[in-house]
Design a protein around this motif. Structure first.
Motif, PDB file in Angstrom:
ATOM      1  N   GLU A 167      -7.822  -4.230   2.746  1.00  0.00           N
ATOM      2  CA  GLU A 167      -6.626  -5.090   2.786  1.00  0.00           C
ATOM      3  C   GLU A 167      -5.413  -4.335   2.257  1.00  0.00           C
ATOM      4  O   GLU A 167      -4.321  -4.411   2.827  1.00  0.00           O
ATOM      5  N   LYS A 183      -4.039  -1.664   4.639  1.00  0.00           N
ATOM      6  CA  LYS A 183      -3.294  -2.210   5.787  1.00  0.00           C
ATOM      7  C   LYS A 183      -1.821  -2.447   5.445  1.00  0.00           C
ATOM      8  O   LYS A 183      -0.999  -2.639   6.334  1.00  0.00           O
ATOM      9  N   LEU A 184      -1.510  -2.414   4.152  1.00  0.00           N
ATOM     10  CA  LEU A 184      -0.136  -2.696   3.716  1.00  0.00           C
ATOM     11  C   LEU A 184       0.734  -1.445   3.630  1.00  0.00           C
ATOM     12  O   LEU A 184       1.883  -1.524   3.190  1.00  0.00           O
ATOM     13  N   LYS A 185       0.192  -0.299   4.035  1.00  0.00           N
ATOM     14  CA  LYS A 185       0.915   0.973   3.856  1.00  0.00           C
ATOM     15  C   LYS A 185       2.329   0.948   4.442  1.00  0.00           C
ATOM     16  O   LYS A 185       3.270   1.458   3.836  1.00  0.00           O
ATOM     17  N   LYS A 186       2.480   0.374   5.613  1.00  0.00           N
ATOM     18  CA  LYS A 186       3.786   0.403   6.279  1.00  0.00           C
ATOM     19  C   LYS A 186       4.589  -0.880   6.065  1.00  0.00           C
ATOM     20  O   LYS A 186       5.676  -1.041   6.613  1.00  0.00           O
ATOM     21  N   THR A 187       4.055  -1.797   5.262  1.00  0.00           N
ATOM     22  CA  THR A 187       4.749  -3.059   4.975  1.00  0.00           C
ATOM     23  C   THR A 187       5.809  -2.828   3.903  1.00  0.00           C
ATOM     24  O   THR A 187       5.546  -2.154   2.900  1.00  0.00           O
ATOM     25  N   PRO A 188       7.026  -3.354   4.090  1.00  0.00           N
ATOM     26  CA  PRO A 188       8.070  -3.198   3.056  1.00  0.00           C
ATOM     27  C   PRO A 188       7.589  -3.745   1.719  1.00  0.00           C
ATOM     28  O   PRO A 188       6.848  -4.735   1.661  1.00  0.00           O
ATOM     29  N   GLU A 193       7.745  -7.440   0.768  1.00  0.00           N
ATOM     30  CA  GLU A 193       6.799  -8.341   1.437  1.00  0.00           C
ATOM     31  C   GLU A 193       5.382  -8.249   0.871  1.00  0.00           C
ATOM     32  O   GLU A 193       4.565  -9.145   1.077  1.00  0.00           O
ATOM     33  N   LYS A 194       5.080  -7.166   0.181  1.00  0.00           N
ATOM     34  CA  LYS A 194       3.706  -6.991  -0.307  1.00  0.00           C
ATOM     35  C   LYS A 194       3.620  -6.994  -1.835  1.00  0.00           C
ATOM     36  O   LYS A 194       2.534  -6.886  -2.395  1.00  0.00           O
ATOM     37  N   GLU A 213       8.167   4.601  -3.055  1.00  0.00           N
ATOM     38  CA  GLU A 213       9.018   3.413  -3.124  1.00  0.00           C
ATOM     39  C   GLU A 213      10.170   3.625  -4.105  1.00  0.00           C
ATOM     40  O   GLU A 213      10.135   4.513  -4.964  1.00  0.00           O
TER      41      GLU A 213
END
Length: 688
Positions: free
Chosen positions: A451, A454-459, A462-463, A490
């Motif tokens: 899970e 899967k967040l690697k490219k999410t801003p 948002e995560k 980041e």
């Protein structure tokens, strides 16, 4: 002595195992550490199965005398690679005797240490034992080895098997070792040094001997913390009693690899000799379990050729991981499998050689081989897998094997589709991610890890809540480390609250990940980052000290004061870092000369290669270069560890571009050893 040189028709060495069966060999050896030579009297017992006119032993650059068959002098040819015996052999029992001397170019190493002492050890894997003992490069020729070794009285001498006799002879002691079962020549070993040892017994009453240098007595417990437990676990898990008479483990200096599974006696690198703090970063557990597993998979049964090398390395890697699972738990086990899956997938983009290929990479043989076994284990079930393993080991004990031999035993316990399995896991370079993820997802830890990934490219905005909740949860530390990895690029302000949460976990691994990923430290995070200097981890302390020193020049004095008595691992990582930082901090010390001399001393032959290279890197970077530094750099080029000798050559080439440095090298040339002169001369005459 008779020498004859003949033209031979094509003779393939592999044919010899069909014509002649070598049963055993006794070697009585004398080692001379000053001359770096081995001399000995050797007696091979063998049976001729088919009439032939020549037998051969592999023997690199050796000199022979008194070569006899059944006590009668015979014609022999020394090709410098082999000893060939010319004789009308007929079906019968025979023994071959001779004397030999050799100055090994590799495989047996004389390592000089402080106080004119020495360690001597061997490394035979590959086809190297024949550099110091006449033997067989072909792994399919297995025989019983019995070595007797004479050496100076203050030293411990170890070889394969059980010590049968220890006989004083003047200033020497003769140590006689004896094996009961046959093995391939690459597993032959000896180790000589000033060691102490502690003795234990396994649950099955196998003697366990764990060696250490006297100076490392207080590191014994952390180093061997799980050794007996691993032994007992593997014997139970594999289901076949340990196949040898004794198990020893000996750390040796400047070892070429992490460890080596010589039958009955594992040698391993001193970097794994650690105290309780060092244990967190580089403990011996995995290497210990891997080399011990080889005593079944490699030593008891040996892959008949490099094509089937996964039967050794894949199996040892997998069973070592099972041992670690027993110690550290399922979350650790699945996290390791997840990490290696990522490595294999990444490598498969450019690595086009599959498991069943003699030229496969270490990652493929070891980690993909282990993954293949994990898939097989999960697919056919624990009971069937263990039954097949037990049958496989018992059926082929003290023999060589191929992949089909293993599959034949799987077929007896399961109708699993081995043809598809072989194509997918052993013959394809791709990694079967869907199957891997399905198996890994049995672990809740890995479900969470997937899970997060899967967040690697999410801003980040948002995560951020998911990441925050993960860091505050009780999930296994590898998932929280993955969160820290996601934050590396980041915005500093946005990620600071999350990094603070990561530090507040008080988990060594997670905090170390913060130290590694946060190389530009904001001023308002400085006090939090400084707490890393107090972590019980030499690796974390090294990282944190360096980046704090880099980021905050105005606080350098307090950082250097705090760390002035730090030593670190046995390679002095913290001490050499401190010296280099002090020498780069104006006005910190009035005793620059003694500090420079201390750093130069770390680059000398008194220390191991990792310490020497670390010191030389610092000295060159800070341009602290005098004749002693240059001499120590040239000395590196003669070292048996190729990485260190290459480091020496590469840096000399760079320095030689400076005319003043070239003149300095020419000036020190007459004072170097012959080997050092040879290496430096080669570099001096190279075309720039």
């Amino acid at each position: 002595m008779k020498y004859i040189f003949l033209l031979f028709t094509g003779f393939i060495f592999a044919q010899q195992t069909q014509n002649v069966d070598f049963k055993s060999v006794s070697g009585q050896l004398l080692l001379n550490s000053k001359e770096k030579t081995v001399s000995g009297a050797v007696d091979f017992q063998f049976e001729v199965l088919k009439d032939c006119d020549t037998i051969s032993l592999d023997a690199k650059n050796m000199e022979f005398s008194n070569v006899k068959i059944n006590d009668k002098e015979v014609i022999f040819i020394n090709t410098t690679k082999q000893l060939k015996i010319v004789f009308p052999f007929t079906k019968s029992q025979n023994h071959l005797t001779f004397n030999y001397t050799v100055k090994p170019k590799q495989a047996l190493y004389f390592v000089d240490i402080e106080n004119d002492e020495v360690q001597i050890w061997t490394q035979g894997q590959g086809r190297y034992t024949s550099n110091w003992f006449p033997s067989f490069d072909d792994v399919n020729e297995k025989l019983i080895f019995n070595l007797g070794i004479s050496y100076d009285a203050p030293y411990q001498v170890v070889s394969n098997g059980v010590l049968k006799q220890k006989t004083p002879n003047g200033n020497l002691i003769h140590w006689q070792y004896q094996m009961e079962k046959p093995m391939s020549s690459y597993l032959l070993m000896l180790a000589i040094g000033k060691f102490d040892k502690k003795e234990f017994k396994s649950k099955s009453k196998i003697p366990l001997e764990y060696y250490y240098e006297p100076k490392d007595a207080d590191r014994f417990e952390p180093t061997y913390r799980y050794s007996k437990r691993i032994f007992d676990f593997l014997e139970k898990e594999i289901g076949v009693k340990y196949p040898w008479q004794i198990n020893r483990q000996i750390p040796v200096r400047d070892f070429l690899y992490a460890g080596m599974e010589n039958t009955t006696t594992t040698l391993f690198a001193t970097r794994y000799v650690v105290d309780s703090i060092g244990f967190c970063d580089r403990n011996y557990t995995n290497v210990d379990a891997h080399e011990l597993a080889h005593h079944w998979f490699g030593d008891l049964i040996t892959a008949e050729s490099s094509t089937h090398h996964w039967l050794q390395e894949g199996f040892a890697t997998y069973f070592a991981l099972l041992a670690e699972k027993d110690i550290y738990g399922e979350d650790y086990f699945y996290s390791k499998l997840y990490d290696t899956a990522q490595q294999i997938k990444f490598a498969s983009r450019t690595d086009t050689i599959p498991v069943l290929n003699a030229k496969a990479s270490s990652l493929t043989f070891y980690e993909k081989g282990a993954w293949a076994l994990f898939v097989l284990h999960e697919s056919i079930g624990d009971k069937a897998f263990k039954k097949a393993i037990k049958s496989y080991l018992n059926k082929y004990a003290y023999q060589t094997v191929n992949t089909q031999n293993f599959f034949d035993e799987i077929k007896k316990v399961s109708n699993f589709d081995l043809e598809k399995f072989q194509k997918t896991w052993l013959e394809s370079t791709a990694f079967d991610t869907p199957t891997a993820n399905a198996l890994l997802s049995k672990s809740k830890t890995i479900q969470k890890r997937l899970e997060i990934d899967k967040l690697k490219k999410t801003p980040l905005a948002e995560k951020i809540d998911v990441l925050k909740n993960t860091l505050e949860s009780n999930v296994y530390h590898s998932v929280k480390e993955a969160v820290v990895d996601l934050l590396e690029n980041e915005n500093d302000e946005a990620k600071k609250p999350l990094l603070l949460l990561a530090l507040q976990t008080n988990n060594i691994e997670i905090r170390q990940n913060v130290a590694q990923t946060l190389t530009k430290i904001p001023e308002d995070f400085r006090l939090h980052y400084e707490t890393l200097l107090d972590d019980k981890s030499y690796q974390t302390q090294e990282i944190a000290l360096y980046w704090l020193w880099r980021n905050f020049p105005e606080h350098r004095t307090e950082y250097l004061d705090k760390s002035k008595n730090w030593i670190g691992f046995n390679d002095y990582n913290l001490r050499t870092l401190w010296l280099s930082l002090v020498l780069s901090t104006p006005n910190y010390s009035n005793d620059q000369k003694s500090l420079i001399n201390e750093l130069i001393a770390f680059s000398s032959t008194k220390y191991e290669a990792t310490t020497r290279q670390n010191a030389l890197e610092k000295l060159i970077a800070f341009k602290i270069i005098n004749d002693q530094v240059l001499s120590n750099l040239v000395s590196a080029t003669t070292h048996h560890m190729w990485q260190f000798s290459k480091f020496g050559r590469d840096n000399i080439r760079i320095l030689l571009k400076n005319p003043e440095m070239r003149a300095s090298f020419n000036r020190i040339l007459p004072n170097l050893t012959p080997d050092e002169q040879f290496q430096l001369n080669r570099l001096l005459i190279e075309k720039s």
